[in-house]
Motif scaffolding. Sequence first.
Motif, short mmCIF file in Angstrom:
data_model
loop_
_atom_site.label_atom_id
_atom_site.label_comp_id
_atom_site.label_asym_id
_atom_site.label_seq_id
_atom_site.Cartn_x
_atom_site.Cartn_y
_atom_site.Cartn_z
N VAL A 107 0.86 -1.38 0.11
CA VAL A 107 0.08 -0.17 -0.03
C VAL A 107 0.85 1.32 -0.03
O VAL A 107 1.84 1.24 0.57
N GLN A 108 0.62 2.36 -0.56
CA GLN A 108 1.15 3.49 -0.57
C GLN A 108 0.95 4.35 0.77
O GLN A 108 0.03 4.09 1.59
N ALA A 109 2.06 4.85 1.01
CA ALA A 109 2.09 5.84 2.10
C ALA A 109 0.55 6.71 2.52
O ALA A 109 0.31 7.36 1.18
N VAL A 140 4.72 -0.68 2.87
CA VAL A 140 4.30 0.51 2.68
C VAL A 140 5.04 1.27 2.01
O VAL A 140 6.24 1.76 2.48
N SER A 141 4.89 1.72 0.66
CA SER A 141 5.72 2.50 -0.12
C SER A 141 5.40 4.21 -0.05
O SER A 141 4.50 4.47 0.38
N SER A 142 6.81 4.70 -0.07
CA SER A 142 6.79 6.08 0.28
C SER A 142 6.38 7.04 -1.29
O SER A 142 6.28 6.24 -2.18
N LYS A 146 2.43 4.57 7.16
CA LYS A 146 3.73 5.08 6.96
C LYS A 146 4.72 4.07 6.50
O LYS A 146 4.64 3.00 6.78
N PRO A 147 5.76 4.42 5.85
CA PRO A 147 6.67 3.50 5.50
C PRO A 147 7.28 2.60 6.54
O PRO A 147 7.64 1.53 6.29
N GLY A 190 -2.24 5.30 3.01
CA GLY A 190 -3.18 4.22 2.70
C GLY A 190 -3.62 3.42 3.96
O GLY A 190 -3.28 3.78 5.06
N THR A 207 5.90 -0.75 7.54
CA THR A 207 6.38 -1.93 7.03
C THR A 207 7.16 -2.98 7.99
O THR A 207 8.13 -2.76 8.44
#
Length: 125
Positions: free
Chosen positions: A12-14, A123-125, A87-88, A16, A91
């Motif tokens: 998921v993106q940051a 979690v990707s930034s 947040k990243p 999310g 992860t």
Amino acid sequence: QVQLVESGGGLVQAGGSLRLSCAASGRTFSSYAMGWFRQAPGKEREFVAAISWSGGRTYYADSVKGRFTISRDNVKNTVYLQMDGLKPEDTADYYCAARSNPYSGYAAMSAYDYWGQGTQVTVSS
């Protein structure tokens, strides 16, 4: 004996959200307090959230307070972790655990009797 199976992890993106589920076997699920822990690569496993057997009391690590929500459904034998504002640094592999002693420390890994195999959250930034 309690068997725990986590699901719901993913990428998921940051900013999310994800909802993790932990399904428990056995007819005594409602007698166990439950917790979520996580382990990031290269780090020790850490406490995330816990909930009493009735669901009436919840506890959170400072790092997730206000963003994560733990809940349970004793009819479905399932505990959930709703994660918002990811947040990243969130992860990690996330694990659910069951604790039979309601008086033991909810944040201590040693207090838990049963563990699931984990589900990965990225979690990707």
